[in-house]
Scaffold this motif. Structure first.
Motif, short mmCIF file in Angstrom:
data_model
loop_
_atom_site.label_atom_id
_atom_site.label_comp_id
_atom_site.label_asym_id
_atom_site.label_seq_id
_atom_site.Cartn_x
_atom_site.Cartn_y
_atom_site.Cartn_z
N ALA A 1 0.83 -1.21 0.00
CA ALA A 1 0.00 0.00 0.00
C ALA A 1 0.86 1.26 0.00
O ALA A 1 0.53 2.25 -0.67
CB ALA A 1 -0.93 -0.01 1.22
N MET B 1 -5.39 3.14 3.86
CA MET B 1 -4.83 2.29 2.81
C MET B 1 -3.95 1.19 3.39
O MET B 1 -4.04 0.02 2.99
CB MET B 1 -4.02 3.16 1.84
N PHE C 1 -5.06 -2.80 2.95
CA PHE C 1 -4.18 -3.74 2.26
C PHE C 1 -3.68 -4.81 3.23
O PHE C 1 -3.58 -5.99 2.87
CB PHE C 1 -2.99 -2.98 1.66
N THR D 1 -11.02 0.14 -1.38
CA THR D 1 -10.00 1.18 -1.49
C THR D 1 -10.64 2.55 -1.31
O THR D 1 -11.62 2.88 -2.00
CB THR D 1 -9.30 1.11 -2.86
N SER E 1 -4.86 1.80 -7.52
CA SER E 1 -4.93 1.15 -6.21
C SER E 1 -5.87 -0.05 -6.24
O SER E 1 -5.58 -1.10 -5.67
CB SER E 1 -5.38 2.14 -5.14
#
Length: 321
Positions: free
Chosen positions: A154, A189, A193, A236, A243
């Motif tokens: 990430a 983020m 992740f 996300t 992403s």
């Protein structure tokens, strides 16, 4: 001041060295829960203090936590940022303190994760069998490694995602990020992740328990792939496709690894069953291994062989009447 003998005896009863079978009363469980939670919170507090100090402490050149976290923003093109030094916008007097404390707590939680995760493990371990404790120990180890790997991915995906997001305005806009919103985006983020990378462990655990065999995974593979892309698009926080694609591709690869591990496990299990071998590793510690009583009964039903009489003309034979 004299010590309470009851409290000393209660502490001894919570120790596995004095209580090897791990049995506890409800009161001892509550005491142990309070003890483990206190240690876990203490480790988190120590990690938060270290993260707070690390914010402005350069362990290596440019290695302070503040510079590491702001690097994705500083990597934006010069035309997309305000001219001059790369800094974030603060809109209230306490924002910098709260942001520094929040980021320090997140970094400290990651750094001290083996310590506070061990406290959770130590609380649930007395209620598990030996083979379950062995599997759970591996689960915690790989979960920590996968979470850190997801956080690192990430961190390297965020700059590309920011460039896509700020590039929609062309040269018309200049990007000013509020410190609290920017760091909340970065931490979200990292968390998303990191948690998403735990998917293969969940699949392997369900396969080991027999809930999700390999045949179902093989037939549902396309559906899983589609679901992972949908999950990545929703999970996300940014709206950039970079992403989303990075998270989806990583989860698909990890899912395929889990499927192959499940295939090997089910193949080995089927080979043991086909060969007539009993997989005693699946037995609980309190169970007794099964005995093949059918063959023993068949042997008992066979008539006992009558010993042959020795010949009477053999030297040394005595005819006993």
């Amino acid at each position: 001041m004299a010590r309470d003998p009851h409290r000393r005896e209660s502490r001894r009863s919570r120790n596995r060295r004095h209580n090897p079978d791990g049995t506890m009363s409800l009161r001892d469980h509550l005491y142990d829960l309070r003890y483990r939670l206190t240690l876990a919170m203490a480790f988190l507090a120590i990690g938060a203090i270290f993260g707070y100090i690390w914010w402005s402490w350069e362990i290596w050149p440019g290695g302070s936590l503040g510079k590491i976290m702001i690097a994705p923003y500083c990597d934006l093109p010069a035309s997309a940022r305000p001219p001059g030094e790369c800094k974030l916008l603060q809109t209230n007097p306490f924002e910098s303190f709260l942001v520094r404390l929040k980021v320090g707590l997140g970094a400290g939680a990651v750094l001290t994760s083996p310590l506070w995760l061990y406290q959770i493990w130590a609380f649930i371990a007395p209620g598990l069998y030996a083979k379950e404790r062995k599997f759970a120990r591996r689960f915690v180890l790989f979960a920590s490694v996968l979470f850190v790997a997801g956080a690192f991915l990430a961190y390297y995906v965020v700059p590309q995602g920011l460039q896509v997001l700020v590039g929609f305005g062309g040269d018309v806009f200049t990007t000013f990020f509020k410190a609290d919103e920017y760091f909340s985006f970065i931490l979200a983020m990292l968390l998303i992740f990191g948690v998403s990378f735990e998917l293969p462990l969940v699949i392997i655990m369900l396969n080991q328990t027999g809930v999700l065999p390999y045949e179902k995974l093989r037939h549902w593979r396309r559906g899983f792939f589609f679901g992972l892309f949908v999950f990545a698009a929703i999970a996300t926080p940014g709206t950039d496709p970079f992403s989303m694609v990075a998270l989806a591709v990583a989860m698909v690869l990890l899912f395929e690894v889990a499927v192959q591990v499940s295939r090997v496990h089910d193949k080995r299990k089927a080979r043991l069953e086909a060969g007539g071998e009993e997989d005693y590793s699946k037995l609980d510690d309190d169970d007794v291994s099964p005995l093949n009583l059918d063959n023993r009964r068949a042997e008992d039903d066979q008539p006992s062989p009558t010993p042959a009489s020795p010949p009477k003309d053999k030297p040394g034979y005595d005819d006993v009447t």
